[in-house]
Design an enzyme around this catalytic site. Structure first.
Site, PDB file in Angstrom:
ATOM      1  N   SER A 227      40.687  42.601  22.981  1.00 38.63           N
ATOM      2  CA  SER A 227      40.052  43.178  21.782  1.00 38.63           C
ATOM      3  C   SER A 227      40.910  44.296  21.197  1.00 38.63           C
ATOM      4  O   SER A 227      40.991  44.445  19.972  1.00 38.63           O
ATOM      5  CB  SER A 227      38.642  43.684  22.108  1.00 38.63           C
ATOM      6  OG  SER A 227      38.672  44.810  22.963  1.00 38.63           O
TER       7      SER A 227
ATOM      8  N   HIS B 215      43.184  54.309  28.034  1.00 37.93           N
ATOM      9  CA  HIS B 215      42.320  54.417  29.213  1.00 37.93           C
ATOM     10  C   HIS B 215      40.920  54.840  28.773  1.00 37.93           C
ATOM     11  O   HIS B 215      40.780  55.736  27.926  1.00 37.93           O
ATOM     12  CB  HIS B 215      42.898  55.452  30.181  1.00 37.93           C
ATOM     13  CG  HIS B 215      42.079  55.641  31.417  1.00 37.93           C
ATOM     14  ND1 HIS B 215      42.050  54.701  32.431  1.00 37.93           N
ATOM     15  CD2 HIS B 215      41.236  56.628  31.788  1.00 37.93           C
ATOM     16  CE1 HIS B 215      41.239  55.125  33.386  1.00 37.93           C
ATOM     17  NE2 HIS B 215      40.732  56.282  33.019  1.00 37.93           N
TER      18      HIS B 215
ATOM     19  N   THR C  80      53.457  56.519  32.980  1.00 33.14           N
ATOM     20  CA  THR C  80      54.343  57.097  33.984  1.00 33.14           C
ATOM     21  C   THR C  80      54.077  56.412  35.320  1.00 33.14           C
ATOM     22  O   THR C  80      53.168  55.582  35.432  1.00 33.14           O
ATOM     23  CB  THR C  80      54.097  58.609  34.133  1.00 33.14           C
ATOM     24  OG1 THR C  80      52.748  58.824  34.600  1.00 33.14           O
ATOM     25  CG2 THR C  80      54.308  59.331  32.807  1.00 33.14           C
TER      26      THR C  80
END
Length: 212
Positions: A15, A111, A143
């Protein structure tokens, strides 16, 4: 205007990939999506790419006995495309330090929490259990540490009485679809950069902030 060439990594429905595709069709967009790679053959995001006439491939992580072998194969695929920016859009793989360092400053992720709160999985349930009143999503540089990269942008939503993890996930997803195209645009246009481990936006330390 020369547009930044974006490669998107996915694992599922895509999405967020779709919002990036849609944004790429706007006249002032600074990027074009040139390739999509999934680590899962059943990912619907591959269909989304096909429908948008974007080259897409699957590199099934289950076909590799060792994580480092998958990392190396994925790096080879990426280097064949030679993108300017690599964008995780629901890419559910933790990549090794060697892979990450290879593309440092050219790889971003989204996130579903307001980092540094709730890195990792099950963010919405954990936010409810913790009793916080504000939740949201974060775009950050990738990272070697999981969800530890410098923040590029965040969008916040209130936690409402009676919220379930699914309620909260749905509300946050709406903000993800606003935040990610804005952050990818900022990086692709050169407005947002990674400098000495920190995000610099328009020449000043800091990132984008959106309110839900």
């Amino acid at each position: 205007m020369t547009k930044a060439r974006i490669l998107v990594l996915i694992s599922g429905g895509g999405s967020n990939l779709q919002t990036l595709i849609d944004a790429s069709h706007t006249t002032d967009c600074a990027y074009e999506i040139v390739h999509v790679i999934s680590n899962r053959p059943e990912a619907y995001g591959l269909t989304r790419a096909e429908q948008a006439h974007i080259p897409a491939r699957c590199l099934d992580h289950k076909a590799f006995k060792d994580r480092s072998l998958f990392d190396a194969a994925l790096a080879q695929m990426i280097d064949e495309v030679s993108p300017d920016l690599i964008v995780y859009a629901g890419f559910m793989r933790i990549m090794g330090a060697e892979f990450v360092s290879r593309y440092e400053g050219r790889m971003i992720n989204i996130h579903p929490s307001l980092l540094p709160n709730f890195p990792g999985l099950h963010t919405h349930a954990r936010a409810l259990e913790a009793g916080v009143t504000i939740h949201g999503c974060t775009v950050h540089w990738v990272t070697a540490g999981v969800d530890e990269g410098a923040i590029i942008g965040q969008a916040a939503v209130p936690i409402l009485p009676g919220d379930t993890p699914d309620d909260l996930a749905a509300r946050v997803l709406v903000q993800e679809h606003r935040l990610y195209p804005a952050c990818v645009q900022a990086v692709a246009s050169g407005r947002a950069k990674l400098v000495d481990g920190r995000t610099v936006l328009d020449g000043k330390p800091g990132g984008l902030a959106l309110l839900g």
